[in-house]
Design a protein around this motif. Sequence first.
Motif, PDB file in Angstrom:
ATOM      1  N   PHE A 157       0.576  -1.364  -0.008  1.00  0.00           N
ATOM      2  CA  PHE A 157      -0.104  -0.384   0.339  1.00  0.00           C
ATOM      3  C   PHE A 157       0.452   1.379  -0.203  1.00  0.00           C
ATOM      4  O   PHE A 157       0.696   2.327  -0.735  1.00  0.00           O
ATOM      5  N   GLN A 158       2.229   1.066   0.616  1.00  0.00           N
ATOM      6  CA  GLN A 158       2.871   2.321   0.849  1.00  0.00           C
ATOM      7  C   GLN A 158       3.482   3.068  -0.695  1.00  0.00           C
ATOM      8  O   GLN A 158       3.550   4.037  -0.809  1.00  0.00           O
ATOM      9  N   CYS A 159       4.151   2.270  -1.599  1.00  0.00           N
ATOM     10  CA  CYS A 159       4.014   2.007  -2.891  1.00  0.00           C
ATOM     11  C   CYS A 159       3.312   2.247  -3.181  1.00  0.00           C
ATOM     12  O   CYS A 159       3.400   3.476  -4.113  1.00  0.00           O
ATOM     13  N   LEU A 160       2.173   2.088  -3.012  1.00  0.00           N
ATOM     14  CA  LEU A 160       0.931   2.291  -4.520  1.00  0.00           C
ATOM     15  C   LEU A 160       0.068   3.633  -4.113  1.00  0.00           C
ATOM     16  O   LEU A 160       0.052   4.214  -5.188  1.00  0.00           O
ATOM     17  N   ILE A 161       0.767   4.047  -3.214  1.00  0.00           N
ATOM     18  CA  ILE A 161      -0.464   5.478  -3.041  1.00  0.00           C
ATOM     19  C   ILE A 161       0.564   6.492  -3.250  1.00  0.00           C
ATOM     20  O   ILE A 161       0.680   7.795  -3.238  1.00  0.00           O
ATOM     21  N   GLU A 162       2.270   6.564  -3.709  1.00  0.00           N
ATOM     22  CA  GLU A 162       2.903   7.876  -3.898  1.00  0.00           C
ATOM     23  C   GLU A 162       2.467   8.043  -5.253  1.00  0.00           C
ATOM     24  O   GLU A 162       2.360   7.229  -6.475  1.00  0.00           O
ATOM     25  N   GLN A 163       2.383   8.991  -4.980  1.00  0.00           N
ATOM     26  CA  GLN A 163       2.295  10.021  -6.118  1.00  0.00           C
ATOM     27  C   GLN A 163       0.438   9.361  -6.972  1.00  0.00           C
ATOM     28  O   GLN A 163       1.103   9.697  -7.911  1.00  0.00           O
ATOM     29  N   ILE A 164      -0.164   9.217  -6.403  1.00  0.00           N
ATOM     30  CA  ILE A 164      -1.126   8.761  -6.643  1.00  0.00           C
ATOM     31  C   ILE A 164      -2.493  10.190  -6.276  1.00  0.00           C
ATOM     32  O   ILE A 164      -2.130  10.277  -5.161  1.00  0.00           O
ATOM     33  N   GLU A 165      -3.755   9.784  -6.908  1.00  0.00           N
ATOM     34  CA  GLU A 165      -4.266  10.977  -6.708  1.00  0.00           C
ATOM     35  C   GLU A 165      -4.993  11.006  -5.722  1.00  0.00           C
ATOM     36  O   GLU A 165      -5.435  10.022  -5.177  1.00  0.00           O
ATOM     37  N   THR A 166      -5.497  12.233  -5.692  1.00  0.00           N
ATOM     38  CA  THR A 166      -6.670  12.437  -4.294  1.00  0.00           C
ATOM     39  C   THR A 166      -7.730  11.347  -3.911  1.00  0.00           C
ATOM     40  O   THR A 166      -8.049  11.474  -3.130  1.00  0.00           O
ATOM     41  N   SER A 167      -8.327  11.618  -5.115  1.00  0.00           N
ATOM     42  CA  SER A 167      -9.940  10.405  -4.941  1.00  0.00           C
ATOM     43  C   SER A 167      -9.678   9.161  -4.733  1.00  0.00           C
ATOM     44  O   SER A 167      -9.879   8.539  -4.209  1.00  0.00           O
ATOM     45  N   ALA A 168      -8.349   8.429  -5.339  1.00  0.00           N
ATOM     46  CA  ALA A 168      -7.572   7.459  -5.372  1.00  0.00           C
ATOM     47  C   ALA A 168      -7.023   6.930  -3.356  1.00  0.00           C
ATOM     48  O   ALA A 168      -7.438   5.791  -2.725  1.00  0.00           O
ATOM     49  N   ARG A 169      -6.777   8.315  -3.573  1.00  0.00           N
ATOM     50  CA  ARG A 169      -6.747   7.659  -1.236  1.00  0.00           C
ATOM     51  C   ARG A 169      -7.172   7.962  -0.843  1.00  0.00           C
ATOM     52  O   ARG A 169      -7.724   7.242   0.579  1.00  0.00           O
ATOM     53  N   ALA A 170      -8.245   8.567  -1.170  1.00  0.00           N
ATOM     54  CA  ALA A 170     -10.183   8.756  -0.630  1.00  0.00           C
ATOM     55  C   ALA A 170     -10.702   7.853   0.249  1.00  0.00           C
ATOM     56  O   ALA A 170     -10.762   7.747   0.730  1.00  0.00           O
ATOM     57  N   LEU A 171     -10.268   6.608  -2.063  1.00  0.00           N
ATOM     58  CA  LEU A 171     -11.041   5.846  -1.622  1.00  0.00           C
ATOM     59  C   LEU A 171     -10.665   4.888  -0.630  1.00  0.00           C
ATOM     60  O   LEU A 171     -10.759   3.565   0.052  1.00  0.00           O
ATOM     61  N   LEU A 172      -9.260   4.676  -0.938  1.00  0.00           N
ATOM     62  CA  LEU A 172      -8.833   3.252   0.175  1.00  0.00           C
ATOM     63  C   LEU A 172      -9.054   3.748   1.685  1.00  0.00           C
ATOM     64  O   LEU A 172      -8.773   3.022   2.637  1.00  0.00           O
ATOM     65  N   ALA A 173      -8.966   4.905   1.794  1.00  0.00           N
ATOM     66  CA  ALA A 173      -8.976   5.242   3.240  1.00  0.00           C
ATOM     67  C   ALA A 173      -9.882   4.796   3.883  1.00  0.00           C
ATOM     68  O   ALA A 173     -10.280   4.912   5.227  1.00  0.00           O
ATOM     69  N   ASP A 174     -11.570   5.208   2.899  1.00  0.00           N
ATOM     70  CA  ASP A 174     -12.357   4.432   3.576  1.00  0.00           C
ATOM     71  C   ASP A 174     -12.666   3.358   3.337  1.00  0.00           C
ATOM     72  O   ASP A 174     -14.398   2.745   4.666  1.00  0.00           O
ATOM     73  N   ARG A 175     -12.235   2.733   2.757  1.00  0.00           N
ATOM     74  CA  ARG A 175     -12.149   1.111   2.343  1.00  0.00           C
ATOM     75  C   ARG A 175     -11.655   0.447   4.161  1.00  0.00           C
ATOM     76  O   ARG A 175     -11.610  -0.484   4.443  1.00  0.00           O
ATOM     77  N   LEU A 176     -10.747   0.955   4.178  1.00  0.00           N
ATOM     78  CA  LEU A 176      -9.591   0.277   4.919  1.00  0.00           C
ATOM     79  C   LEU A 176      -9.767   0.845   6.413  1.00  0.00           C
ATOM     80  O   LEU A 176      -9.903   0.013   7.760  1.00  0.00           O
ATOM     81  N   ALA A 177     -10.582   2.036   6.309  1.00  0.00           N
ATOM     82  CA  ALA A 177     -10.713   2.621   8.219  1.00  0.00           C
ATOM     83  C   ALA A 177     -11.460   1.814   9.152  1.00  0.00           C
ATOM     84  O   ALA A 177     -10.987   1.486  10.607  1.00  0.00           O
ATOM     85  N   PRO A 178     -12.714   1.054   8.380  1.00  0.00           N
ATOM     86  CA  PRO A 178     -13.360   0.273   9.466  1.00  0.00           C
ATOM     87  C   PRO A 178     -13.128  -1.596  10.602  1.00  0.00           C
ATOM     88  O   PRO A 178     -13.606  -2.366  11.043  1.00  0.00           O
ATOM     89  N   ILE A 179     -12.252  -1.265   8.867  1.00  0.00           N
ATOM     90  CA  ILE A 179     -10.929  -2.631   9.546  1.00  0.00           C
ATOM     91  C   ILE A 179      -9.970  -2.336  10.606  1.00  0.00           C
ATOM     92  O   ILE A 179      -9.118  -2.125  10.371  1.00  0.00           O
ATOM     93  N   ALA A 180     -10.522  -3.260  11.701  1.00  0.00           N
ATOM     94  CA  ALA A 180      -9.672  -3.765  12.590  1.00  0.00           C
ATOM     95  C   ALA A 180      -8.704  -4.178  12.577  1.00  0.00           C
ATOM     96  O   ALA A 180      -7.354  -3.315  13.332  1.00  0.00           O
ATOM     97  N   ALA A 181      -8.062  -4.917  11.694  1.00  0.00           N
ATOM     98  CA  ALA A 181      -7.081  -5.147  11.647  1.00  0.00           C
ATOM     99  C   ALA A 181      -6.351  -4.497  10.474  1.00  0.00           C
ATOM    100  O   ALA A 181      -4.934  -4.889   9.345  1.00  0.00           O
ATOM    101  N   ALA A 182      -6.615  -3.501  10.090  1.00  0.00           N
ATOM    102  CA  ALA A 182      -5.766  -2.889   8.703  1.00  0.00           C
ATOM    103  C   ALA A 182      -4.364  -2.609   9.000  1.00  0.00           C
ATOM    104  O   ALA A 182      -3.789  -2.489  10.107  1.00  0.00           O
ATOM    105  N   PRO A 183      -3.677  -2.487   7.816  1.00  0.00           N
ATOM    106  CA  PRO A 183      -2.333  -2.654   8.429  1.00  0.00           C
ATOM    107  C   PRO A 183      -2.143  -0.922   8.732  1.00  0.00           C
ATOM    108  O   PRO A 183      -2.198  -0.038   7.996  1.00  0.00           O
ATOM    109  N   PRO A 184      -1.232  -1.446   9.837  1.00  0.00           N
ATOM    110  CA  PRO A 184      -0.592   0.188  10.501  1.00  0.00           C
ATOM    111  C   PRO A 184       0.088   0.875  10.250  1.00  0.00           C
ATOM    112  O   PRO A 184      -0.473   2.523  10.353  1.00  0.00           O
ATOM    113  N   LYS A 185       1.045   1.121   9.360  1.00  0.00           N
ATOM    114  CA  LYS A 185       1.543   2.036   8.538  1.00  0.00           C
ATOM    115  C   LYS A 185       0.216   2.612   7.746  1.00  0.00           C
ATOM    116  O   LYS A 185       0.561   3.495   7.793  1.00  0.00           O
ATOM    117  N   ILE A 186       0.015   2.419   6.296  1.00  0.00           N
ATOM    118  CA  ILE A 186      -1.063   2.751   5.740  1.00  0.00           C
ATOM    119  C   ILE A 186      -1.577   3.303   6.657  1.00  0.00           C
ATOM    120  O   ILE A 186      -2.098   4.667   5.728  1.00  0.00           O
TER     121      ILE A 186
END
Length: 366
Positions: free
Chosen positions: A58-87
């Motif tokens: 995930f850290q590699c993929l979000i580099e130089q990526i547009e805001t809308s894609a980062r926002a979508l990732l945040a929205d999908r990972l936020a409710p997951i208790a076991a989400a990767p901590p660094k991202i």
Amino acid sequence: MRSKSARPSENLLEELQAALSHGTVARRVEALRRVTDLFLGNAVDYSDEHIHVFDDVFQCLIEQIETSARALLADRLAPIAAAPPKIIRTLALDEVIEVAGPVLSKSERLDETTLLEIARTRGQAHLKAISLRRVLSEALTDVLVTRGDEDVVQSTVSNPGAQLSEGSLTDLVTRAERDDDLAACIGVRPDLPRHHYLKLVAKASLSVRRKLEAAHPELADDVSSVVQEAAQRVRAAAMTRQTEMARALVRSLHDDGRLNEFQVTTFAEQGKFDETNAGLAALAGVAVETAENMMIEKRTEGVMILAKVAGMQWSSVRAIIALREKLSGGSQTDMLTLRDTYEALRSSTAQQVLRFHRMQSTTPAA
């Protein structure tokens, strides 16, 4: 036996890095979508090692990526208790609120240290997102109350999962003197200590009185009576089980002849407001409500009047004043000056002032 996801996890980072070095933004976004789908599909089955691999991906993929894609990732990972901590931390630290917001308000994977860092350094939109979390520690609410604007503070106080410290409550009750909406939010909290609630009601009643008298000056006397009766009803409704138990204990001690100055001083030193108030009222021979009004006044004269009528030594009075200061969170008073004032106070004068307080308590009801 190796997990069914072990081989894909081992190879995923290398393959993606190779693709990213020659891929377009569109391909990177598509890769992010697929990796997110893969993670969410088996999140409960992944080991810590697998989650660590996903974190790096995930850290590699979000580099130089547009805001809308980062926002979508945040929205999908936020409710997951076991989400990767660094991202999760990376997304939470994003300056764009559309990206940080979902993680700040929902993610249980986000650690307290990061939340405090963001609360102390980011703007009001980030603070508002934090105020919506399911649980807020006292440390977090302290920062939100101190740094937040009206919207943030209102959101924090309205959050039933927010733990409010004594210092924050003192600040909020003071602010509520000028903000009726905030006063209402604080007043309905079930965890609001009684001494703060009474201060809040006293100020709110005065505010209501002024507004009604300004609108209907010809009904000023009636308005005064109505407000006093309303305040008495609110006081009765505010009586908690803890307060009832405290007063019952003091009544029992008094009826058995075991209530004395030492016992009241002990209550004060233990930080027990209800017991101290009821004990002081019993020794001074006044109603608990009368003593309570005098105890929550901003100035200390009321406490000294009650104590002088009860025949208390200065050491006991000092303990009660210290309790008041601890509960209010206010600055320390000059105890030497107060001691001189108390020792100079005549018992007959204290009795006269106390009779005046009794008259104020009973006249409106009459």
